[in-house]
Design an enzyme around this catalytic site. Structure first.
Site, PDB file in Angstrom:
ATOM      1  CB  CYS A  98      76.177  55.226 -30.028  1.00  0.00           C
ATOM      2  SG  CYS A  98      74.636  55.745 -29.274  1.00  0.00           S
ATOM      3  CB  CYS A 137      48.624  46.868 -30.448  1.00  0.00           C
ATOM      4  SG  CYS A 137      50.271  46.460 -29.864  1.00  0.00           S
TER       5      CYS A 137
HETATM    6 ZN   LIG Z   1      50.295  47.823 -27.974  1.00  0.00          ZN
END
Ligand SMILES: [Zn+2]
Length: 340
Positions: free
Chosen positions: A186, A244
């Site tokens: 930003c 993951c």
């Molecule tokens: Zn995950």
């Protein structure tokens, strides 16, 4: 509910999915808002007005005049006094709804204080501006099964995604690695007020749904919005990745602090950030920083003078911030100008 609560929240209670039972659940809910800038302002105001009983505001920064264009909770007197954002926001929230318990934590959320700052929250809202804190939030959330709502905005573009472990994909399923190189922020690319208002409002809506007893109905889809072109996208919900690191292997390296770039005081009025995992193209960074201050760069280092700070960045991502001994401020400047 007391007669004054029935009157105060009447329009919300009349909304079918909320009702009196939803309203009572909001009153007994505890929310942590991490980052009290543009997104955090919208979330905090919306949830305080809605009657969420306990709101903890966590922020490491101070109010500046350049915040007022979009950060709803602050005014000119806060910027003149350079009040901590968490403190100024808590004052304003207290004036909006005295029935809400508000806590201001002037703090940089880091692995060492994550449990202190976040334990007890039923829901965490992302008002941060950097990937480092978001990976930390995600590790915390997945390890404790506490939902959080990711939101981000730059320019006219923003996105949000609710993460409700163990049901939905987590942040690390979608973004296994932080982005590399120089990212628009930003500070360098600008941001429109309506972008952060929209994303903050969508995060607040998910929060009301989750807290009022409808968490099962909240989807983990990513919604993206460009408030300039009006284009809204909502791809199918990302699938959970069995491999993951966070929700699959339950390997919480960001919460353990193993990813954190060491930081040290250096000299009398300077802080060094030893981030060596973010190769930086100094020419690209120089072009991004030129509108914000004086910039000089060669192939070995970039030096930028921004407000009262002098930022020196090296090609491997290491940086020295002169003009402060506060590591939280130094980190904030690094994530705002170099990238998150
Ligand atoms: Zn995950």
């Amino acid at each position: 509910m007391t007669p004054s609560e029935i009157e105060r929240y009447s329009r919300q209670v009349r909304f079918n999915a909320m009702g009196e039972s939803g309203q009572r659940r909001l009153r007994s809910s505890r929310v942590a808002i991490v980052g009290c800038g543009a997104l955090g302002s919208v979330q905090a105001e919306a949830l305080a007005r809605a009657g969420v009983g306990h709101i903890r505001l966590i922020d490491r920064d101070y109010v500046e005049f350049s915040n007022l264009q979009r950060q709803l909770l602050f005014d000119e007197s806060d910027a003149r006094e350079a009040l901590p954002k968490a403190v100024a926001a808590a004052r304003r929230i207290g004036a909006i709804n005295s029935g809400v318990e508000v806590e201001a934590m002037v703090s940089d959320l880091v692995p060492a204080n994550a449990a202190d700052l976040l334990d007890g929250a039923d829901l965490i809202l992302d008002g941060t501006d950097n990937f480092e804190t978001r990976y930390l939030l995600n590790d915390y959330s997945v390890s404790r099964d506490v939902p959080w709502i990711y939101g981000a905005a730059v320019g006219s573009y923003g996105l949000k995604m609710a993460i409700l472990p163990p049901r939905t994909a987590c942040f690390a399923c979608v973004y296994p690695e932080p982005p590399s190189g120089v990212q628009p922020t930003c500070e360098t690319a600008g941001v429109l007020g309506p972008t952060t208002l929209t994303i903050g409002a969508m995060q607040a809506a998910d929060a009301l749904r989750i807290l009022s007893g409808h968490a099962d109905e909240v989807s983990g889809r990513i919604t993206t919005i460009d408030v300039w072109t009006g284009v809204i996208r909502q791809p199918a919900a990302p699938a959970r990745d069995p491999a993951c690191r966070a929700c699959g292997e339950r390997n919480f390296t960001w919460l353990d602090g193993r990813h954190r770039a060491p930081i040290s005081l250096c000299g009398r009025n300077a802080v060094q950030i030893h981030d060596r995992h973010r190769p930086v193209d100094l020419e690209v960074l120089a072009a991004q920083l030129r509108p914000t201050g004086t910039v000089r760069a060669n192939e070995f280092a970039l030096r930028a003078t921004i407000d009262s700070y002098e930022l020196t960045v090296f090609p491997d991502g290491r940086a020295i911030i002169k003009g402060t001994t506060d590591v939280g401020i130094a980190r904030s400047i690094y994530s705002r100008y170099v990238g998150a």
